[in-house]
Design a protein around this motif. Structure first.
Motif, PDB file in Angstrom:
ATOM      1  N   ILE A 112      46.817  -1.658 100.367  1.00 41.18           N
ATOM      2  CA  ILE A 112      46.474  -2.988  99.878  1.00 41.18           C
ATOM      3  C   ILE A 112      45.048  -2.994  99.335  1.00 41.18           C
ATOM      4  O   ILE A 112      44.789  -3.528  98.261  1.00 41.18           O
ATOM      5  CB  ILE A 112      46.593  -4.034 101.011  1.00 41.18           C
ATOM      6  N   GLU A 113      44.134  -2.395 100.076  1.00 37.54           N
ATOM      7  CA  GLU A 113      42.719  -2.311  99.681  1.00 37.54           C
ATOM      8  C   GLU A 113      42.170  -0.967 100.124  1.00 37.54           C
ATOM      9  O   GLU A 113      42.588  -0.425 101.144  1.00 37.54           O
ATOM     10  CB  GLU A 113      41.894  -3.404 100.373  1.00 37.54           C
ATOM     11  N   GLY A 114      41.183  -0.448  99.377  1.00 37.09           N
ATOM     12  CA  GLY A 114      40.532   0.796  99.762  1.00 37.09           C
ATOM     13  C   GLY A 114      41.299   2.018  99.316  1.00 37.09           C
ATOM     14  O   GLY A 114      42.154   1.954  98.423  1.00 37.09           O
ATOM     15  N   SER A 115      41.007   3.141  99.967  1.00 38.87           N
ATOM     16  CA  SER A 115      41.674   4.394  99.627  1.00 38.87           C
ATOM     17  C   SER A 115      41.601   5.358 100.800  1.00 38.87           C
ATOM     18  O   SER A 115      40.776   5.208 101.700  1.00 38.87           O
ATOM     19  CB  SER A 115      41.039   5.038  98.389  1.00 38.87           C
ATOM     20  N   VAL A 116      42.474   6.357 100.754  1.00 40.97           N
ATOM     21  CA  VAL A 116      42.497   7.425 101.751  1.00 40.97           C
ATOM     22  C   VAL A 116      42.846   8.720 101.039  1.00 40.97           C
ATOM     23  O   VAL A 116      43.614   8.720 100.073  1.00 40.97           O
ATOM     24  CB  VAL A 116      43.507   7.126 102.888  1.00 40.97           C
ATOM     25  N   THR A 117      42.267   9.814 101.511  1.00 40.82           N
ATOM     26  CA  THR A 117      42.595  11.140 100.999  1.00 40.82           C
ATOM     27  C   THR A 117      43.275  11.912 102.123  1.00 40.82           C
ATOM     28  O   THR A 117      42.749  12.004 103.228  1.00 40.82           O
ATOM     29  CB  THR A 117      41.343  11.892 100.524  1.00 40.82           C
ATOM     30  N   ILE A 118      44.434  12.444 101.822  1.00 39.85           N
ATOM     31  CA  ILE A 118      45.185  13.276 102.764  1.00 39.85           C
ATOM     32  C   ILE A 118      44.925  14.726 102.377  1.00 39.85           C
ATOM     33  O   ILE A 118      45.160  15.116 101.232  1.00 39.85           O
ATOM     34  CB  ILE A 118      46.704  12.975 102.706  1.00 39.85           C
ATOM     35  N   VAL A 119      44.433  15.516 103.327  1.00 36.32           N
ATOM     36  CA  VAL A 119      44.121  16.922 103.076  1.00 36.32           C
ATOM     37  C   VAL A 119      45.074  17.771 103.912  1.00 36.32           C
ATOM     38  O   VAL A 119      45.070  17.700 105.145  1.00 36.32           O
ATOM     39  CB  VAL A 119      42.657  17.252 103.440  1.00 36.32           C
ATOM     40  N   GLU A 120      45.894  18.560 103.233  1.00 32.87           N
ATOM     41  CA  GLU A 120      46.862  19.406 103.926  1.00 32.87           C
ATOM     42  C   GLU A 120      46.183  20.666 104.447  1.00 32.87           C
ATOM     43  O   GLU A 120      45.075  21.008 104.031  1.00 32.87           O
ATOM     44  CB  GLU A 120      48.013  19.738 102.992  1.00 32.87           C
ATOM     45  N   GLU A 121      46.842  21.360 105.334  1.00 28.72           N
ATOM     46  CA  GLU A 121      46.276  22.563 105.950  1.00 28.72           C
ATOM     47  C   GLU A 121      45.897  23.625 104.930  1.00 28.72           C
ATOM     48  O   GLU A 121      44.946  24.365 105.138  1.00 28.72           O
ATOM     49  CB  GLU A 121      47.250  23.160 106.969  1.00 28.72           C
ATOM     50  N   TRP A 143      43.077  13.057 107.646  1.00 30.50           N
ATOM     51  CA  TRP A 143      43.136  11.692 107.115  1.00 30.50           C
ATOM     52  C   TRP A 143      41.676  11.355 106.858  1.00 30.50           C
ATOM     53  O   TRP A 143      40.887  11.211 107.793  1.00 30.50           O
ATOM     54  CB  TRP A 143      43.747  10.759 108.148  1.00 30.50           C
ATOM     55  N   ARG A 144      41.269  11.287 105.590  1.00 32.97           N
ATOM     56  CA  ARG A 144      39.862  11.047 105.255  1.00 32.97           C
ATOM     57  C   ARG A 144      39.740   9.775 104.434  1.00 32.97           C
ATOM     58  O   ARG A 144      40.243   9.705 103.315  1.00 32.97           O
ATOM     59  CB  ARG A 144      39.294  12.239 104.479  1.00 32.97           C
ATOM     60  N   GLN A 145      39.074   8.785 104.985  1.00 31.57           N
ATOM     61  CA  GLN A 145      38.824   7.566 104.225  1.00 31.57           C
ATOM     62  C   GLN A 145      37.319   7.333 104.193  1.00 31.57           C
ATOM     63  O   GLN A 145      36.673   7.189 105.208  1.00 31.57           O
ATOM     64  CB  GLN A 145      39.601   6.371 104.755  1.00 31.57           C
ATOM     65  N   ASP A 146      36.789   7.350 102.974  1.00 28.37           N
ATOM     66  CA  ASP A 146      35.354   7.192 102.758  1.00 28.37           C
ATOM     67  C   ASP A 146      34.949   5.732 102.658  1.00 28.37           C
ATOM     68  O   ASP A 146      33.784   5.427 102.450  1.00 28.37           O
ATOM     69  CB  ASP A 146      34.931   7.946 101.491  1.00 28.37           C
ATOM     70  N   GLU A 147      35.921   4.844 102.782  1.00 33.46           N
ATOM     71  CA  GLU A 147      35.686   3.403 102.723  1.00 33.46           C
ATOM     72  C   GLU A 147      36.711   2.719 103.615  1.00 33.46           C
ATOM     73  O   GLU A 147      37.644   3.351 104.102  1.00 33.46           O
ATOM     74  CB  GLU A 147      35.834   2.904 101.282  1.00 33.46           C
ATOM     75  N   ALA A 148      36.525   1.436 103.833  1.00 34.28           N
ATOM     76  CA  ALA A 148      37.506   0.677 104.611  1.00 34.28           C
ATOM     77  C   ALA A 148      38.847   0.692 103.880  1.00 34.28           C
ATOM     78  O   ALA A 148      38.898   0.821 102.658  1.00 34.28           O
ATOM     79  CB  ALA A 148      37.028  -0.753 104.813  1.00 34.28           C
TER      80      ALA A 148
END
Length: 114
Positions: free
Chosen positions: A62-71, A94-99
């Protein structure tokens, strides 16, 4: 939405006192072997190492972003309006640099609190 609560466990690898809150729209009757839950989840910026993710989860940002980093190092970022699926058994970051705020639909065998 619930009150803000700390995200504090051994798998959080970055973030200054990360916090989360949620609202569940639907919690299905417990069935063997699992349960369905649907709602909104919101969290401040943080990074978490996911190890053998315990549920299948569909998410819509809905808002913001997330980066998924695989092995293997491959990564993909999901932002506002994107949807994605996290399979049970996933291991990575699970890396989110913002809300972030997301809709979720979870199916799992154990109530993990989402």
């Amino acid at each position: 939405m619930s009150a803000w609560e700390a995200i504090a466990h051994e798998h959080v690898v970055a973030g200054d006192l990360p916090r989360q809150r949620r609202h569940r729209f639907y919690v299905g009757e417990r069935r063997l072997p699992g349960q369905i839950r649907v709602g909104i989840w919101e969290a401040t910026a943080y990074t978490e190492r996911l190890v053998n993710y315990p549920k299948d989860e569909f998410m819509y940002v809905i808002e913001g972003s997330v980066t998924i980093v695989e092995e293997d190092g491959r990564e993909e970022t999901f932002g506002q309006g994107d949807s994605f699926f996290m399979p049970a058994g996933f291991t990575g970051l699970w890396r989110q640099d913002e809300a972030i705020k997301k809709y979720f639909m979870v199916f799992d065998a154990h109530d993990s609190g989402d």
